[in-house]
Design an enzyme around this catalytic site. Structure first.
Site, mmCIF file in Angstrom:
data_model
loop_
_atom_site.group_PDB
_atom_site.id
_atom_site.type_symbol
_atom_site.label_atom_id
_atom_site.label_comp_id
_atom_site.label_asym_id
_atom_site.label_seq_id
_atom_site.Cartn_x
_atom_site.Cartn_y
_atom_site.Cartn_z
ATOM 1 N N HIS A 68 0.787 -1.302 0.150
ATOM 2 C CA HIS A 68 0.064 0.005 0.063
ATOM 3 C C HIS A 68 0.712 1.249 -0.282
ATOM 4 C CE1 HIS A 68 -3.721 2.167 1.965
ATOM 5 N NE2 HIS A 68 -3.079 2.912 1.289
ATOM 6 N N ARG A 72 2.106 8.497 -6.833
ATOM 7 C CA ARG A 72 1.712 9.926 -7.253
ATOM 8 C C ARG A 72 2.051 9.864 -8.839
ATOM 9 N NH1 ARG A 72 -1.220 10.327 -3.063
ATOM 10 N NH2 ARG A 72 -0.319 11.181 -1.295
ATOM 11 N N ASN A 102 -5.138 6.042 -7.087
ATOM 12 C CA ASN A 102 -5.758 7.385 -6.895
ATOM 13 C C ASN A 102 -4.728 8.443 -7.441
ATOM 14 O OD1 ASN A 102 -3.993 7.243 -4.563
ATOM 15 N ND2 ASN A 102 -5.081 8.391 -3.227
ATOM 16 N N HIS A 187 -11.027 1.018 1.491
ATOM 17 C CA HIS A 187 -10.658 2.311 2.335
ATOM 18 C C HIS A 187 -12.132 2.483 2.983
ATOM 19 C CE1 HIS A 187 -9.343 6.575 2.957
ATOM 20 N NE2 HIS A 187 -10.760 6.538 2.945
ATOM 21 N N HIS A 240 -5.552 0.303 6.050
ATOM 22 C CA HIS A 240 -5.223 0.992 7.102
ATOM 23 C C HIS A 240 -6.553 1.123 8.468
ATOM 24 C CE1 HIS A 240 -7.593 3.456 4.540
ATOM 25 N NE2 HIS A 240 -6.632 3.901 3.811
ATOM 26 N N ASP A 313 1.038 2.964 3.871
ATOM 27 C CA ASP A 313 0.263 3.846 3.288
ATOM 28 C C ASP A 313 1.057 5.092 3.131
ATOM 29 O OD1 ASP A 313 -1.832 5.232 2.225
ATOM 30 O OD2 ASP A 313 -3.121 5.713 4.299
ATOM 31 N N HIS A 317 2.929 14.401 0.475
ATOM 32 C CA HIS A 317 2.521 15.721 0.185
ATOM 33 C C HIS A 317 3.507 16.704 0.311
ATOM 34 C CE1 HIS A 317 -1.714 14.220 -0.200
ATOM 35 N NE2 HIS A 317 -1.578 13.497 0.957
HETATM 36 O O1 DOR Z 1 -4.036 9.578 4.375
HETATM 37 C C1 DOR Z 1 -4.428 9.173 3.637
HETATM 38 N N1 DOR Z 1 -3.705 9.467 2.168
HETATM 39 N N2 DOR Z 1 -5.115 8.436 3.270
HETATM 40 C C2 DOR Z 1 -5.496 7.751 2.134
HETATM 41 O O2 DOR Z 1 -6.316 7.020 2.216
HETATM 42 C C3 DOR Z 1 -5.180 8.595 0.913
HETATM 43 C C4 DOR Z 1 -3.819 8.991 0.978
HETATM 44 C C5 DOR Z 1 -3.565 9.971 0.034
HETATM 45 O O3 DOR Z 1 -3.730 9.351 -1.116
HETATM 46 O O4 DOR Z 1 -3.021 11.088 0.246
HETATM 47 ZN ZN ZN Z 2 -6.559 4.824 2.076
#
Ligand code: DOR
Ligand code: ZN
Length: 443
Positions: A68, A72, A102, A187, A240, A313, A317
Site C-alpha cells: 500500500h 503519485r 488514486n 478504504h 489502514h 500507506d 504531500h
Molecule cells: O491519508 C491518506 N492519504 N489516506 C488515504 O487513504 C489516501 C492518502 C493519499 O493519497 O494522500
Molecule cells: Zn486509504
C-alpha cells in the site's frame, strides 16, 4: 525496474537467515547468482562471489513487500514519482511495492495498468506492481474493467482514498474482483459521517474546534462489506485499520472462516489523536489517529493473528500543501523509510510478536495478499527463486531526519524520533539497490 547492469554474483555471510515460508531460521550464508538465490547453507564456498557482505548480527530475509503505497504518478509528481518513491522504498528495505490508483488520472483501465508497469520498468529501483481502481475514475458509480485490468497485470483492486459508498456497486465490484482472483482492498469510510471532519472525534477535536471523524465511519462499512461478501467470497481486505471496533469485526469474520484481512500502519500502531494537538498537520491522515486504546487493540490484533498485513500507506504531500490550516491540509504521511523500525518499536520491542513473525507479515503475508508468491515467487527465500533479499541490522540506532529521506516529500510526524533497527542492504533480483553502513567488501 530500470535496466541495471548485470548483477555480479554475491554472497551474504554469517547472517541469521529467516525465511517464514520454509520455516528456516538460523545462521547461514546466502549465495546469489544470475538474479536468483543460488544456495542457502552453512559455510558456502565464497570463491565464485565478486562481493561478500558480512551480515554477522544481522537478519537476512526475503525482500520486504509493501502492499500500500502512493507513488503519485501520473499527475502529482511534485509530491513523488515512481523513481523517488521506489528510492524511498529501497532505503527502507522494501524490494517490492504495490501502488495505489488514486493518481490523476486514476489507474482504472488496462492501458493505464500497462503504462504504469512500463514506466516502472524504466524508472523504478525496486519492483512495482499496480493496484487498479474498483470503479471508473474512482467515482464509485460504475465498476471499472476489473477483469481486463487483472489480465493487464493488476495485483489488487481498490478505490483507496475513497470508499465505494453504494452497496449495490460494491456488490458488483466484489463479484468481479472475485472472478478475477484478486483481493478487494477497501478504504473504509462512510462519507456521510465524515463531512467536514479533519481528525478523530474526541476530546482533542473538541478542544481544537475541528470536525470530528467517528470510529463508526470505518466500522459500519466493514460490517456492511463482510455481510455483502458472505455470498460472494471475494478476498476482502481492509486498508489502514484505525478503530478497535474494526479489529473486533475482522476477528469475528475470520473466526467464521471468511476470507477477510486487515492492515495496520506504523502510525495507527504508535500514535494517537493527541499528536494533532497544536494543529500539527503532519499528524493529519485518513483514517485519523485514534486513541491509545485503539492502538493497543490493533497491536493485540497483530499479536493474535487478526491483523495480518502491515503497510505504510506512504502518502507524500509537499511542505507547502501541509502548511495549510489543519482543516484544509491534505491527509497522509510518508512511511517507507521508517516503517521497519517503527514496526519493530510497536510490535517486537513490546513483545507483541518476534522478529520472524514481523518478517512474515512484511514479506509472505503481503505477497499472498497480492498473489506475488504464485505470480513471481516473491515473499520467500527459495533456492532457484528470485534473489530479492533485505539485510536488517536489528540493533542499529538512528534518528529519522529529513536528510535520511530519499523520496520527494518529508511529511511525517516521526521526524526527530530515535529509532532502532534498519535495513542495511536491499537486493532486487540479485542487484544491490541500497547499501549502507557496512558496505559490501570485494571478495
Ligand atoms: O491519508 C491518506 N492519504 N489516506 C488515504 O487513504 C489516501 C492518502 C493519499 O493519497 O494522500
Ligand atoms: Zn486509504
Amino acid at each position: 525496474m530500470s535496466p541495471h547492469p548485470a548483477a555480479e554474483p554475491l554472497i551474504i555471510v554469517n547472517g541469521r537467515v529467516i525465511d517464514p515460508a520454509s520455516g528456516h531460521d538460523g545462521v547461514a550464508d546466502v549465495a546469489v547468482e544470475d538474479g536468483r538465490v543460488g544456495a542457502i547453507g552453512a559455510k558456502l564456498d565464497r570463491s565464485p562471489a565478486a562481493r561478500v557482505l558480512d551480515a554477522e548480527g544481522c537478519l537476512v530475509v526475503p525482500g520486504l513487500i509493501d502492499p500500500h503505497v502512493h507513488l503519485r504518478e501520473p499527475g502529482q509528481t511534485h509530491k513523488e514519482d515512481i523513481a523517488s518513491g521506489t528510492a524511498a522504498a529501497v532505503s527502507g528495505g522494501f524490494t517490492t511495492v504495490c501502488c495505489m490508483p488514486n493518481t490523476s488520472p486514476a489507474i482504472d483501465t488496462p492501458d493505464m495498468v500497462r503504462m504504469i508497469t512500463a514506466r516502472a520498468r524504466e524508472t523504478a529501483v525496486c519492483r512495482v506492481f499496480v493496484v487498479s481502481a474498483g470503479t471508473q475514475a474512482r467515482k464509485g458509480e460504475r465498476p471499472a474493467e476489473i477483469g481486463l485490468c487483472a489480465n493487464a497485470g493488476a495485483v489488487g483492486i481498490s478505490d483507496d482514498g475513497d470508499v465505494i459508498e453504494s452497496a449495490g456497486v460494491m456488490k458488483a465490484v466484489l463479484a468481479e474482483t472475485a472472478r478475477a482472483g484478486l483481493a478487494f482492498m477497501q478504504h473504509a469510510q462512510d462519507p456521510t459521517l465524515t463531512r467536514g471532519a479533519a481528525m478523530h472525534a474526541g476530546t482533542v477535536s473538541a478542544k481544537l474546534g475541528l470536525g470530528g471523524w467517528p470510529r463508526e465511519a470505518e466500522e459500519i462499512i466493514v460490517e456492511r462489506d463482510v455481510r455483502l461478501n458472505r455470498s460472494i467470497g471475494c478476498r476482502y481486505h481492509v486498508q489502514h485499520v484505525s478503530s478497535a471496533g474494526t479489529v473486533e469485526i475482522l476477528r469475528r469474520a475470520r473466526a467464521e472462516g471468511q476470507p477477510v484481512s486487515g492492515e495496520a500502519s506504523p502510525h495507527h500502531l504508535l500514535l494517537a489523536h493527541e499528536a494533532c494537538d497544536g494543529y500539527d498537520t503532519l499528524a493529519k491522515m485518513n483514517p485519523p489517529l485514534r486513541e491509545q486504546a485503539d492502538a493497543d487493540v490493533l497491536r493485540e490484533g497483530v499479536a493474535d493473528g487478526t491483523i495480518t498485513i502491515l503497510a505504510t500507506d506512504h502518502a507524500p504531500h509537499t511542505a507547502e500543501e501541509k502548511s495549510a490550516p489543519f482543516a484544509d491540509a491534505p491527509f497522509g504521511i510518508i512511511g517507507l523509510e521508517s516503517a521497519l523500525a517503527l514496526y519493530a518499536e510497536a510490535l517486537v520491542h513490546t513483545g507483541a510478536i518476534d522478529w520472524p513473525r514481523l518478517i512474515e507479515l512484511m514479506t509472505l503475508e503481503s505477497a499472498k495478499l497480492c498473489g506475488l508468491d504464485a505470480r513471481a515467487g516473491l515473499g520467500a527465500l527459495t533456492v532457484g527463486g528470485p534473489a530479492d533479499v533485505t539485510v536488517i541490522d536489528p540493533d542499529l540506532t538512528w534518528t529519522l531526519t529529513e536528510s535520511e529521506l530519499a523520496g520527494k516529500s518529508t511529511n511525517t510526524p516521526f521526524l526527530g524520533r530515535q529509532l532502532r533497527g534498519r535495513a542495511i542492504a536491499a537486493i532486487v533480483a540479485g542487484s544491490v539497490r541500497m547499501e549502507r553502513e557496512r558496505a559490501f567488501a570485494r571478495a
